[in-house]
Scaffold this motif. Structure first.
Motif, short mmCIF file in Angstrom:
data_model
loop_
_atom_site.label_atom_id
_atom_site.label_comp_id
_atom_site.label_asym_id
_atom_site.label_seq_id
_atom_site.Cartn_x
_atom_site.Cartn_y
_atom_site.Cartn_z
N LEU A 182 23.07 115.81 -34.03
CA LEU A 182 21.45 115.23 -34.28
C LEU A 182 21.60 114.21 -35.42
O LEU A 182 22.40 114.07 -36.15
N PRO A 183 20.61 113.30 -35.30
CA PRO A 183 19.64 113.05 -34.13
C PRO A 183 19.95 112.35 -33.16
O PRO A 183 20.91 111.29 -33.25
N GLY A 184 19.72 112.71 -31.96
CA GLY A 184 20.12 112.35 -30.50
C GLY A 184 19.43 112.91 -29.46
O GLY A 184 18.80 113.90 -29.63
N SER A 185 19.46 112.04 -28.26
CA SER A 185 18.54 112.74 -27.03
C SER A 185 19.58 112.70 -25.84
O SER A 185 20.52 111.85 -26.06
N ALA A 186 19.78 113.76 -25.20
CA ALA A 186 20.50 113.69 -23.88
C ALA A 186 19.88 113.68 -22.59
O ALA A 186 18.49 114.01 -22.49
N LEU A 187 20.20 112.64 -21.75
CA LEU A 187 19.65 112.78 -20.44
C LEU A 187 19.98 113.71 -19.48
O LEU A 187 21.09 113.97 -19.47
N VAL A 188 18.97 114.49 -18.79
CA VAL A 188 19.17 115.65 -18.20
C VAL A 188 18.48 115.28 -16.69
O VAL A 188 17.70 114.45 -16.62
N TRP A 287 14.62 112.55 -20.93
CA TRP A 287 15.32 112.46 -22.42
C TRP A 287 14.99 113.53 -23.41
O TRP A 287 13.45 113.76 -23.55
N ILE A 288 15.65 114.54 -23.64
CA ILE A 288 15.19 115.48 -24.48
C ILE A 288 15.98 115.58 -25.72
O ILE A 288 17.17 115.20 -25.61
N GLY A 289 15.61 116.34 -26.81
CA GLY A 289 16.37 116.59 -27.75
C GLY A 289 17.48 117.54 -27.83
O GLY A 289 17.45 118.55 -26.97
N LEU A 290 18.74 117.26 -28.54
CA LEU A 290 19.79 118.26 -28.25
C LEU A 290 19.32 119.98 -28.62
O LEU A 290 19.99 120.62 -28.29
N HIS A 291 18.38 120.08 -29.68
CA HIS A 291 18.02 121.37 -29.82
C HIS A 291 17.36 122.18 -29.03
O HIS A 291 17.24 123.12 -29.11
N ARG A 292 17.08 121.51 -27.79
CA ARG A 292 16.41 122.30 -26.72
C ARG A 292 17.42 122.55 -25.84
O ARG A 292 16.90 123.39 -24.84
N LEU A 293 18.63 122.30 -25.66
CA LEU A 293 19.66 122.67 -24.94
C LEU A 293 20.23 124.11 -25.10
O LEU A 293 20.40 124.49 -26.26
N ARG A 294 20.47 124.66 -24.23
CA ARG A 294 20.93 126.29 -24.39
C ARG A 294 22.05 126.69 -23.80
O ARG A 294 22.81 127.41 -24.22
N SER A 295 22.93 125.75 -23.27
CA SER A 295 24.15 125.95 -22.66
C SER A 295 24.89 124.49 -22.43
O SER A 295 24.12 123.51 -22.20
N PRO A 296 26.24 124.60 -22.33
CA PRO A 296 26.93 123.35 -22.21
C PRO A 296 26.52 122.67 -20.69
O PRO A 296 26.39 121.44 -20.47
N SER A 297 26.31 123.56 -19.81
CA SER A 297 25.95 122.86 -18.37
C SER A 297 24.45 122.22 -18.24
O SER A 297 24.33 121.55 -17.48
N GLN A 298 23.88 122.59 -19.36
CA GLN A 298 22.47 121.63 -19.39
C GLN A 298 22.60 120.41 -19.87
O GLN A 298 21.85 119.58 -19.47
N LEU A 299 23.90 120.01 -20.51
CA LEU A 299 24.17 119.02 -21.11
C LEU A 299 24.91 117.77 -20.29
O LEU A 299 24.85 116.77 -19.88
N LEU A 300 26.06 118.73 -19.46
CA LEU A 300 26.83 117.78 -18.64
C LEU A 300 26.69 117.72 -17.54
O LEU A 300 25.97 118.13 -16.65
N TRP A 301 27.18 116.36 -16.84
CA TRP A 301 27.30 115.98 -15.52
C TRP A 301 28.53 116.06 -14.87
O TRP A 301 29.39 115.83 -15.52
N TYR A 302 28.31 116.21 -13.56
CA TYR A 302 29.61 116.53 -12.89
C TYR A 302 29.12 115.75 -11.31
O TYR A 302 28.33 115.71 -10.98
#
Length: 327
Positions: A182-188, A287-302
C-alpha cells in the motif's frame, strides 16, 4: 492457476519504474497495459530463469499492483492525443514510415506465483536476486525498467511470501504482503458485471447483446431528471455511489481461423510453432485497493487456453463481497 490451486510462494518485485510502456492495450482500449502483456513477461522470465539454472520453480500466475502512472497524452480539452516523437527522416528528407505506439510511464509492483517442491532456504535468496536481475534487463509491456539509486534500491528489494502453511497462515501472510504494497490498486476481473448489465438492457430491448452491455459499461451515461416539480431537476448518471472504478479491458484472444502448420504462413514470427489468426476478447475490470483482497487468487491472473474452442484467455478469480452482488 485455478482457484483451488495454491502456490508455495509469492515473489514480490516492488515498485518497478517502467518508462515508455505500451499504452495501447488493444484495438479498442488504451491506458494501463493488458494483462496478456504481464503474462508474456512471466513466461519470458521463466524461460530465462531456466536458462540461468533456476529450474526448481515454476511460474503459475502474475498480479500487477499500480502505484502510479503517467500516460503520455496532451493535456486540456475534451480530446486527447498521444505525445509522439519526431521520427528520423529518410534520405530524401521525408519522414520515415514508422507507426509509433502510445506510451505510459508506470510505477508498478509485480507479484509472481511460484511453485517449488524442493527449494532450500540457502538457494532462495540467490535465486530471488538472480530473478530480479533478469527482470531489470527485460521489457515490461514494451517499456524499460529504470535503474534506482542505492537508497531507493534497498527499499525496492524483492521479497518472498511463504504460503506453505495452513489456510489461516496463508491468509495472514497474504494480508501482510498487501499492507506492505500500500498505497496501490490491483486490476481484477469483473465478468459478472457484463451479465448484470445485459439483464438490465434486455428489459428494454430483448435483442441486446453482450457487446451492447460492454459498451454501456465502458461509458458513463448521463440523463436529466426534471424531478417532481419543475425547476428542481438534476443531472444523474448510471453510476451510483460504490460502483467502483470500472474499466473496459482486453482479456485475451479468440480464434479467427483454424490452426495452421508451423512455417506454413509467410512472415510469421515463429516458424516452429503452429499459427492462428485471432482477434481481441474484451471484458470488464475493476481497480480495487489491496486492503480489499482476501486471497492470492483474487489478485493473480493466469492463462486459460482452450485451443479446441478457439479461446486464449487471461483469467482472474476475484469474487466481489456478497453485499456487492446483492446490490
Amino acid at each position: 492457476m485455478k482457484a483451488d490451486a495454491h502456490p508455495t510462494h509469492l515473489l514480490v518485485l516492488p515498485r518497478l519504474r517502467v518508462q515508455n510502456a505500451n499504452a495501447i492495450s488493444s484495438p479498442l482500449t488504451h491506458g494501463f497495459p493488458s494483462m496478456s502483456a504481464f503474462l508474456g513477461l512471466m513466461w519470458a522470465l521463466e524461460r530465462k530463469a531456466v536458462a540461468a539454472g533456476i529450474d526448481c520453480i515454476s511460474f503459475n500466475a502474475i498480479g500487477a499492483v499500480s502505484h502510479g502512472w503517467q500516460e503520455q497524452t496532451t493535456e486540456g480539452g475534451f480530446v486527447k492525443a498521444f505525445r509522439l516523437t519526431r521520427n528520423p527522416v529518410d534520405k530524401d528528407g521525408s519522414t520515415a514510415a514508422i507507426v509509433e505506439e502510445g506510451r505510459i510511464h508506470l510505477d508498478v509492483s509485480l507479484v509472481l506465483a511460484l511453485s517449488a517442491d524442493d527449494w532450500s532456504a540457502e538457494r532462495r535468496e540467490a535465486d530471488v536476486a538472480a530473478i530480479a536481475e533478469l527482470v531489470a534487463g527485460m521489457r515490461v509491456a514494451g517499456g524499460t525498467v529504470m535503474p534506482s539509486d542505492h537508497v531507493v534500491q534497498r527499499r525496492r528489494k524483492p521479497w518472498l511470501v511463504d504460503l506453505t502453511g495452513d489456510s489461516e497462515v496463508r491468509r495472514n501472510k497474504f494480508r501482510d504482503a498487501c499492507v506492505r504494497l500500500l498505497p496501490g490498486s490491483a486490476l481484477v476481473s469483473r465478468d459478472d458485471l457484463l451479465d448484470q448489465r445485459l439483464d438490465v438492457l434486455k428489459l428494454g430491448n430483448a435483442s441486446a447483446t453482450r457487446l451492447d452491455a460492454w459498451l454501456s459499461l465502458s461509458r458513463i451515461e448521463w440523463r436529466y431528471d426534471e424531478g417532481a416539480n419543475k425547476g428542481q431537476g438534476a443531472w444523474q448518471s448510471d453510476r451510483s455511489k460504490g460502483d467502483g472504478w470500472i474499466v473496459p479491458i482486453p482479456v485475451g484472444y479468440g480464434a479467427l481461423s483454424p490452426l495452421q502448420a508451423p512455417g506454413s504462413v509467410p512472415n510469421a514470427r515463429d516458424a516452429s510453432t503452429p499459427f492462428r489468426f485471432v482477434e481481441s476478447l474484451y471484458s470488464m475490470g475493476e481497480w480495487i485497493g489491496l486492503h480489499r483482497l482476501r486471497s492470492p487468487s483474487q489478485l493473480l491472473w493466469y492463462a486459460d487456453s482452450r485451443p479446441d474452442d478457439g479461446l486464449y484467455r487471461c483469467r482472474n478469480d476475484y469474487t466481489p463481497p456478497r453485499s456487492e452482488t446483492q446490490d
